[in-house]
Design a protein around this motif. Sequence first.
Motif, mmCIF file in Angstrom:
data_model
loop_
_atom_site.group_PDB
_atom_site.id
_atom_site.type_symbol
_atom_site.label_atom_id
_atom_site.label_comp_id
_atom_site.label_asym_id
_atom_site.label_seq_id
_atom_site.Cartn_x
_atom_site.Cartn_y
_atom_site.Cartn_z
ATOM 1 N N ASP A 255 0.800 -1.048 0.030
ATOM 2 C CA ASP A 255 0.009 0.175 0.077
ATOM 3 C C ASP A 255 0.831 1.259 0.129
ATOM 4 O OD1 ASP A 255 -2.456 -1.385 -0.277
ATOM 5 O OD2 ASP A 255 -2.722 -1.144 2.125
ATOM 6 N N GLY B 170 2.266 1.578 -3.412
ATOM 7 C CA GLY B 170 1.049 2.055 -4.288
ATOM 8 C C GLY B 170 1.074 3.561 -4.187
ATOM 9 N N GLU B 171 0.959 4.134 -2.994
ATOM 10 C CA GLU B 171 0.577 5.422 -2.914
ATOM 11 C C GLU B 171 1.714 6.316 -3.153
ATOM 12 O OE1 GLU B 171 -0.583 6.219 1.389
ATOM 13 O OE2 GLU B 171 -1.908 4.694 1.168
ATOM 14 N N ASN B 172 3.026 5.914 -2.947
ATOM 15 C CA ASN B 172 4.050 6.587 -3.215
ATOM 16 C C ASN B 172 4.289 6.608 -4.861
ATOM 17 O OD1 ASN B 172 6.637 8.144 -2.936
ATOM 18 N ND2 ASN B 172 7.974 6.593 -3.289
ATOM 19 N N TYR B 173 3.949 5.551 -5.487
ATOM 20 C CA TYR B 173 3.832 5.440 -7.025
ATOM 21 C C TYR B 173 3.116 6.426 -7.623
ATOM 22 C CZ TYR B 173 3.677 3.844 -11.466
ATOM 23 O OH TYR B 173 3.718 3.778 -13.094
ATOM 24 N N ASP B 174 1.717 6.395 -7.062
ATOM 25 C CA ASP B 174 0.797 7.294 -7.686
ATOM 26 C C ASP B 174 0.921 8.930 -7.527
ATOM 27 O OD1 ASP B 174 -0.803 5.173 -8.294
ATOM 28 O OD2 ASP B 174 -2.190 5.415 -6.535
ATOM 29 N N ALA B 175 1.764 9.050 -6.279
ATOM 30 C CA ALA B 175 2.077 10.408 -6.182
ATOM 31 C C ALA B 175 3.291 10.826 -7.301
ATOM 32 C CB ALA B 175 2.724 10.608 -4.752
ATOM 33 N N LYS C 210 3.826 9.368 -10.110
ATOM 34 C CA LYS C 210 3.330 9.362 -11.519
ATOM 35 C C LYS C 210 2.465 10.791 -11.689
ATOM 36 C CE LYS C 210 2.035 7.514 -15.353
ATOM 37 N NZ LYS C 210 2.552 8.188 -16.261
ATOM 38 N N LYS C 211 1.747 11.205 -10.670
ATOM 39 C CA LYS C 211 1.047 12.357 -10.825
ATOM 40 C C LYS C 211 1.810 13.550 -11.055
ATOM 41 C CE LYS C 211 -3.067 11.088 -8.257
ATOM 42 N NZ LYS C 211 -3.784 11.429 -7.054
ATOM 43 N N ASP D 14 3.330 13.519 -14.378
ATOM 44 C CA ASP D 14 2.213 13.770 -15.522
ATOM 45 C C ASP D 14 2.185 15.539 -15.395
ATOM 46 O OD1 ASP D 14 1.772 11.041 -16.154
ATOM 47 O OD2 ASP D 14 0.112 11.143 -15.167
ATOM 48 N N LYS E 126 -2.318 17.980 -10.088
ATOM 49 C CA LYS E 126 -3.268 16.830 -9.575
ATOM 50 C C LYS E 126 -3.417 16.785 -8.014
ATOM 51 C CE LYS E 126 -2.946 13.916 -13.547
ATOM 52 N NZ LYS E 126 -2.216 14.548 -14.643
ATOM 53 N N ASN E 127 -2.436 17.362 -7.562
ATOM 54 C CA ASN E 127 -2.455 17.588 -5.895
ATOM 55 C C ASN E 127 -3.487 18.528 -5.468
ATOM 56 O OD1 ASN E 127 -0.744 19.495 -6.551
ATOM 57 N ND2 ASN E 127 0.942 18.889 -5.235
#
Length: 174
Positions: free
Chosen positions: A29, A32-37, A39-40, A43, A89-90
Amino acid sequence: MNELKDYDDAIVKFRKSIKHSILPVISWDFYGENYDAIKKSEDDMNSLLSLSTMNSWTIDSKLIDKKLRADKNIIVVTDTNLNIVFATKNMWDMSQYHPEEIIGKSPKMFQGNLTNSKPLKIISKAVKEKQPFEVTVINYKKDGTTYNCCIKGEPIFNNKGKVVNFIAFEKEVA
């Protein structure tokens, strides 16, 4: 075939020599959270670089990258009429608005009854004079709750010296 046996023996020896760490499933988890941040922000940075190229910005892209990734600022870009043309996105984390919901609108959408007019006058004067500014204002989230928002804004000039955008680096503060 003898060559393959030597290879297999070397692999077995290597695997026995390394120490394995078993991670609990819950650690996925965090990953996953770190990867999402990441990636955002990647982008967002690509979108900002595209906007920068399109408008011939003279602002340093390394500064923007630092403000976005290391300092974890929300970045809002407006046109010269102060209509929002980009938001990272943040933005959701601070205001409960997705960037798509605020594009084309004025940053005034975050203001309300408790928003003090003094910092707004500072912003207005700085925009008219094409100068940087730093203020803290009371803004409103989508659900109507308030938050203190530190805004560091500045005009963005193109390579001909004309103001083409304004950029704001924002953070929720106590």
